[in-house]
Design a protein around this motif. Structure first.
Motif, PDB file in Angstrom:
ATOM      1  N   LEU A 121       1.123  -1.209   0.079  1.00 32.52           N
ATOM      2  CA  LEU A 121      -0.016   0.105   0.028  1.00 32.52           C
ATOM      3  C   LEU A 121       0.923   1.141   0.036  1.00 32.52           C
ATOM      4  O   LEU A 121       1.784   1.197   0.865  1.00 32.52           O
ATOM      5  N   ILE A 179      -6.908   0.069   4.755  1.00 34.08           N
ATOM      6  CA  ILE A 179      -6.324  -0.975   5.630  1.00 34.08           C
ATOM      7  C   ILE A 179      -7.293  -1.829   6.261  1.00 34.08           C
ATOM      8  O   ILE A 179      -7.084  -2.975   6.380  1.00 34.08           O
ATOM      9  N   ARG A 196      -8.796  -4.017   3.670  1.00 36.10           N
ATOM     10  CA  ARG A 196      -7.840  -5.057   3.260  1.00 36.10           C
ATOM     11  C   ARG A 196      -7.975  -6.008   4.300  1.00 36.10           C
ATOM     12  O   ARG A 196      -7.645  -7.376   4.254  1.00 36.10           O
ATOM     13  N   TRP A 226      -6.382  -9.726   3.127  1.00 36.93           N
ATOM     14  CA  TRP A 226      -5.271  -9.257   2.224  1.00 36.93           C
ATOM     15  C   TRP A 226      -4.089  -8.745   3.084  1.00 36.93           C
ATOM     16  O   TRP A 226      -4.223  -7.872   4.002  1.00 36.93           O
ATOM     17  N   THR A 241      -1.038  -6.247   4.148  1.00 35.91           N
ATOM     18  CA  THR A 241      -0.767  -5.063   3.622  1.00 35.91           C
ATOM     19  C   THR A 241       0.903  -4.552   4.462  1.00 35.91           C
ATOM     20  O   THR A 241       1.158  -4.674   5.275  1.00 35.91           O
ATOM     21  N   LEU A 273       3.278  -1.283   4.405  1.00 35.14           N
ATOM     22  CA  LEU A 273       2.959   0.128   4.109  1.00 35.14           C
ATOM     23  C   LEU A 273       4.509   0.634   3.435  1.00 35.14           C
ATOM     24  O   LEU A 273       5.316   0.382   4.215  1.00 35.14           O
ATOM     25  N   LEU A 285       2.153  -3.245  11.085  1.00 35.05           N
ATOM     26  CA  LEU A 285       2.166  -3.489   9.812  1.00 35.05           C
ATOM     27  C   LEU A 285       3.584  -3.363   9.475  1.00 35.05           C
ATOM     28  O   LEU A 285       4.208  -2.824   9.955  1.00 35.05           O
TER      29      LEU A 285
END
Length: 268
Positions: A31, A141, A144, A149, A151, A153, A223
């Motif tokens: 992302l 976020i 997702r 999914w 992520t 970042l 993340l």
């Protein structure tokens, strides 16, 4: 209008929304965010009292990063969330309570339109520019995560080759704080490029009082994350933007393979 005769809305009807998105349905684990993508100024603020020559400088935006971010998003098949308005209006990578959120001085340039702001005027900038941008990142976020999914970042920035008279030798730098997975891999791959001088938390380091996107959206959500800073003279034209997008797409693609192989993100 409020009692002081100033607008009660910051963005005029002719002003575009603050959030720009690209590849919103993309499935890449990356992302991409771009806090200083644009240099627009809401119509009611004029030019913040500055000449156009100041508004095209690095103090107003991250020169070249918009073109890199868009190309990189397309090459990776990744979702990009970017912010169209100038960091001089409100810096979307600063906590709103810090002085640099709405700067009175940027490098050596005084910003007349930021002097003497009331609390209400500062709040308008936050609620109409800062908040929608970060609310959108949060929502993406969340969505997702609901889809299952992964992520990863990546916050994209660029930096001026010379700041306050001091030359900066790095071509690119990784910026991070608590996450050591993605920055470690980025440093490893970037240092494998024979033509690069690579900064490790240079020319900046991430901190809770100096940054917002990585601490709030990356670290607070646990993340994998990293900032990437590219020197602006390397991406000052379309050829440079394309070359760096190609290079980063290749490197991030190799990193994605490693992350899946090591089960740090789910295999496809």
């Amino acid at each position: 209008m409020n009692r002081g005769g100033k607008p009660s809305l910051l963005l005029a009807e002719t002003d575009v929304p603050p959030v720009l998105e690209r590849n919103a349905l993309a499935r890449s684990p990356f992302l991409l965010t771009c806090d200083h993508y644009g240099r627009m100024i809401p119509s009611p603020l004029g030019g913040l009292g500055l000449p156009e020559s100041e508004l095209v400088r690095h103090i107003a935006w991250d020169i070249g990063i918009a073109g890199v971010a868009e190309r990189l998003a397309d090459r990776l098949g990744a979702h990009l969330i970017a912010q169209r308005y100038s960091r001089l209006v409100i810096d979307c990578n600063r906590p709103p309570h810090v002085a640099s959120s709405i700067p009175l001085i940027s490098e050596a340039t005084t910003v007349p339109g930021n002097e003497g702001l009331s609390r209400e005027e500062a709040e308008l900038r936050r609620t109409q520019i800062f908040d929608p941008y970060h609310a959108r990142i949060d929502a993406v976020i969340d969505a997702r995560a609901q889809q299952g999914w992964p992520t990863v970042l990546v916050s994209l920035h660029s930096f001026t080759p010379v700041y306050a008279g001091i030359a900066r030798p790095w071509h690119i730098g990784t910026l991070y704080h608590r996450d050591k997975v993605l920055p470690r891999l980025l440093l490893q791959h970037l240092r494998g490029e024979a033509d690069l001088v690579v900064g490790d938390n240079e020319p900046y380091a991430v901190g809770d009082e100096t940054d917002y996107t990585i601490p709030v959206h990356g670290e607070m959500r646990a993340l994998m994350n990293s900032g990437i800073e590219i020197r602006q003279d390397l991406i000052s034209d379309q050829a440079g933007e394309a070359a760096w997008a190609d290079r980063l797409a290749r490197i991030l693609g190799e990193i994605e393979t490693t992350l899946r192989k090591e089960a740090l993100i789910a295999r496809e």
